[in-house]
Scaffold this active site. Structure first.
Site, PDB file in Angstrom:
ATOM      1  N   GLY A  62     -54.570  88.278  13.234  1.00  0.00           N
ATOM      2  CA  GLY A  62     -55.382  87.739  14.218  1.00  0.00           C
ATOM      3  C   GLY A  62     -56.662  88.468  14.321  1.00  0.00           C
ATOM      4  NE  ARG A  71     -51.501  84.794  12.891  1.00  0.00           N
ATOM      5  CZ  ARG A  71     -51.845  85.626  13.827  1.00  0.00           C
ATOM      6  NH1 ARG A  71     -50.835  86.957  13.760  1.00  0.00           N
ATOM      7  NH2 ARG A  71     -52.650  85.619  14.729  1.00  0.00           N
ATOM      8  CG  ASP A  86     -45.933  93.501  10.965  1.00  0.00           C
ATOM      9  OD1 ASP A  86     -44.985  94.664  11.397  1.00  0.00           O
ATOM     10  OD2 ASP A  86     -45.401  92.414  11.194  1.00  0.00           O
ATOM     11  CE  LYS A 115     -55.908  92.823  13.190  1.00  0.00           C
ATOM     12  NZ  LYS A 115     -55.171  91.480  12.747  1.00  0.00           N
ATOM     13  CB  THR A 116     -53.978  95.122  17.096  1.00  0.00           C
ATOM     14  OG1 THR A 116     -53.727  94.140  18.125  1.00  0.00           O
ATOM     15  CG2 THR A 116     -53.808  96.268  17.101  1.00  0.00           C
ATOM     16  CG  ASP A 145     -51.974  92.433  20.692  1.00  0.00           C
ATOM     17  OD1 ASP A 145     -52.710  91.552  21.718  1.00  0.00           O
ATOM     18  OD2 ASP A 145     -51.152  92.138  20.192  1.00  0.00           O
TER      19      ASP A 145
END
Lengths: 551, 551
Positions: free
Chosen positions: A81, A145, A176, A202-203, A205
């Site tokens: 994402g 993905r 992941d 990266k994220t 979240d």
């Protein structure tokens, strides 16, 4: 391309680097510490990563590194994402690489990891790069993905890299993708493929962090964007004084986003999934807490407020998790029979008979259209699509029912009008904040310096982020160090341990210390839009989470 | 109050004023032009407003106005929905008043017009005022939707004003509130109450504008906030390349917001309600246009895009408007019988039998859950709640059905995944852009100068807004001049004519000239967050609508 005035202006922004990275790249030398251990399952991981397990943490000092000036080809991939700042990671990497040797080449694989295995790529030029500096999005090379997991894929990677004379890959992704980067690094070592692999955290979240990675990039910009919107809605609520706003925030597995936004905006209620799970709260209790706040405020004549709901909440409520598990099993096992049931009434009757007593009770107590979502919106494997469940509406419906009941019993005399919102896509591609622009550029530049020092299986690491960029500390962390083994699809797999919100961590405690006041008093704070210019305290601050954690 | 860094910084912002308003207030003299006419129904309006009809447009010149230094009490009211900049109107008014005489008092009536009739108010102090300068929201005194319409209310207003020694009222509101302001001004004149009334044009919808009022305040900030979010979503769409995003934008009666946002962000599709109505498009045609774009893009492998949908669309589709009208009539007429129908199936069967042939066809072709919304979500008067209808989902459902059909027929081979959003509350209380901060402050200051020059029944007007603030032109427009008579609840009533999007206007033409390219090519523009600091072209630009209209 039609360029907005802000985009035009942001092209000229010069991201800040840690002091050490400002040196000539052949004057930055790696300094290695002691061998490291993974966070758990040391023996198993040692066997899974015989070539890359236990490598030392890498730091940088001034010193000669004559190899840094060699012309090399580096490949880069965006995985998963979007997160604000991805373009700047690539810009930092590109600038480092060109600073090392202007004949070096950066190859961007298109559309995520699949671009590597299918060998779809572009070569970066100055001109192309300049069109993406300090901008949001992953449109520079696209993302995807596809997971790189199989040996067949790995061998294809080797082939493609050989063909393109690529000696290092930079994989920009979440937990992941970085796990897969480590597996790839190990495989390349084992096959003596002479291809280094460096990961970049990266994220949005915020759940890829640990002792060595203080935050993943994008979290800062995304939470600032969501907080802008939450603050605006709070101010609207406090002006109109007639709505309760339920705001769902992206992030399925951890509630860092909800927590950070709560610290920035001081809403009346912010649900933290990890707390719900740890306290084994029922849906009834989660709703009960919100109702208490609504009723108390109604008694003061304040029939308005703001509630933050993390997207993944439902899976953290133990009874809901059990229910969903049972539904998945039932529907998978009796797929053929279930397909013969055509009406919702028939379906729910059959379901109710076959669920455990507990789950049947939970299922029956859900509002009708949530039951429908649970039974009807299933993925191709027959599983309930939890992300499709409109948790914010679920809460609203139950609350409405409950308040109606309380009203007839004389225990509530307020007015409950509501609005609901979901913020996710609004923040993933914003122009990176100065913090993320600097951090990402540094991570990318740093990734090159790690490559120039011959390292592989490392994650690019920039620390001391709560201080000004000049005090940031650049280095590399062996990915295996952050790993443990977890059950995935019935198998034990090496993975980077996800960082959930810790209830004894400083950010949660800071929130918990104030939330009772926020619930009752209107204590809203209005952060406003991200500023890229202006006073330092307005445009150059990291997240509250980072500040509190490193105070 | 917990103050964010941006809020703290914005307190120090000094809004810009038109040159003339920088003079000492007793050195600003009104200059009056020729008598004016209303936009229509001149004779009727002349009779309805015998004391205030036909007043001249007011401008200002340097000259003596000794009365401006008199100590007076002024009342102020915020009316209707929030719009960014309301606090600055009050700040400008306060500063003007205090500049005239520091013993003058500003009284803020609480919670909208009802605060005036119930005499709930606060007196502004420097300290209180300073906590709201350049901030969003209407929380300074609250707002409300009570209408001042009856003589009884008017008499109460006179009483309250007398009691508080208030000689002028400033009403900050939309077209309705300004209409009521004019009626109030007329009534006060008629009763020789010696209370002046000045209106200030507010609404994010942008539909309160004409030859003399170039834009209502709040439109700039709101559309910039929505455009930030749309741009972020576009960049996400263009990075992930997997979703069609349907974005509904607030604004029930006019599509100025959708048009301005389209000009800023260049989406694949932007529906303009006024065009749908003028071209008498069916729901089928509206959907057909979107599908054409989806299919053309799919043929190029681009299964993603962004569609802007104005909130009020459904009422502009003639067949839907007819259907809703028939439903309202049917349900009102047969309320008792209808109440005996308990299931949706019974209800829809009965409805279908009683609708006209045309409407029955339209009703039957709607997705099931939209039918449910039409039949079940009714207001206390039995009317369909149009604002509850999720137009963006309606479009998505019909499109999904249609594409599925086309797929089986081999006319479409793309992938249609979708997301939907609604932006409204996110933009109404943002920190006002520099434009709105300046414009609102000027409108408020200007309102005082109109009062100081003895005027009543005027709207505060600041023109030439596409130029820098120093070139802005301050003045006053008699409200009756913008009026005509319209049918409201079966009666002809004097109202300010709403400004809809004009299909032969420059902004729509600019959009129409490019939209076919935007539909097919990905031409997204990313405005980013509102900037309050930084280069002039980034932080001091008016809307595209304003620029194009006054080019």
């Amino acid at each position: 391309m039609n360029i907005s005035p802000l985009q035009e202006a942001r092209y000229k922004y010069e991201p800040k680097l840690p002091e050490i990275l400002k040196n000539a790249v052949d004057a930055i030398k790696v300094s290695l510490g002691d061998p490291t251990q993974s966070v758990a399952d040391q023996e198993e991981l040692k066997q899974l990563f015989p070539n890359t397990y236990g490598m030392p943490v890498a730091g940088f000092t001034k010193g000669e590194n004559p190899g840094a000036g060699k012309a090399i080809n580096v490949g880069v991939i965006l995985s998963g994402g979007q997160a604000p700042g991805g373009h700047n990671v690539i810009a930092g990497l590109y600038d480092g690489l060109k600073k090392g040797n202007k004949n070096s080449k950066l190859i961007g694989f298109l559309g995520g990891p699949s671009g590597l295995t299918s060998d779809e790529a572009l070569e970066f030029s100055d001109e192309y790069m300049d069109r993406y500096r300090n901008t949001g999005g992953f449109d520079i090379i696209g993302s995807g993905r596809t997971k790189l997991e199989t040996e067949e894929q790995f061998d294809t990677c080797i082939e493609v890299c050989k063909k393109r004379n690529i000696s290092a890959l930079v994989i920009i992704g979440g937990d992941d993708s970085n796990t897969n980067a480590a597996v790839l690094a190990e495989y390349f070592q084992q096959k003596k493929a002479s291809i280094q692999v460096i990961g970049v955290p990266k994220t949005i979240d915020g759940d890829l962090k640990n002792e060595h990675i203080e935050t993943s990039f994008g979290f800062d910009t995304a939470t600032k964007t969501y907080s802008e919107l939450i603050g605006n809605i709070e101010r609207d609520a406090n002006s109109a004084k007639k709505y309760w706003h339920f705001i769902k925030l992206m992030g399925r597995s951890a509630s860092h986003i909800a927590l950070e936004c709560a610290l920035q905006t001081r809403p009346n209620v912010a649900i933290i999934s990890e707390e719900v799970e740890e306290k084994k709260q029922t849906l009834d209790q989660v709703v009960g807490n919100i109702i208490d706040t609504i009723v108390t405020r109604a008694e003061k004549g304040e029939n308005f407020g703001v509630v933050l709901v993390p997207e993944g909440l439902i899976e953290f409520i133990p009874e809901m998790k059990t229910l969903i598990g049972e539904l998945n099993d039932l529907l998978a096992e009796h797929q053929a029979y279930y397909a013969t049931l055509n009406t919702f009434e028939d379906q729910s009757e059959w379901i109710n008979k076959n669920l455990s007593r507990e789950s049947s009770y939970v299922f029956s107590s859900l509002p009708n259209n949530i039951q429908r979502q649970l039974l009807m919106d299933r993925d191709p494997h027959g599983n309930v699509q939890v992300s499709r469940i409109e948790t914010e509406k679920l809460l609203i419906e139950i609350i409405e029912d409950r308040l109606r009941e309380m009203k007839t019993e004389g225990r509530y005399s307020g007015k409950f009008s509501h609005q609901h919102h979901f913020f996710g896509y609004e923040g993933r591609c914003a122009f990176p904040s100065n913090f993320d622009a600097d951090y990402c550029y540094s991570l990318g530049f740093n990734a090159f310096v790690l490559i120039a020092n011959g390292l592989t299986g490392y994650m690019s690491s920039v620390k001391n982020l709560s201080k000004p960029a000049s005090e940031w500390i650049a280095g590399g962390i062996p990915v295996t160090m952050m790993m443990n083994l977890e059950q995935r699809h019935g198998k034990k797999k090496p993975v980077i341990r996800k960082a959930l919100v810790e209830l004894d961590g400083k950010p949660f405690k800071a929130f918990a210390a104030e939330r009772e006041t926020w619930a009752v008093e209107t204590s809203f704070a209005y952060p406003g839009a991200i500023q890229y210019y202006g006073p330092d305290e307005v445009c150059n601050q990291p997240t509250m989470t980072l500040k509190i954690e490193h105070k």
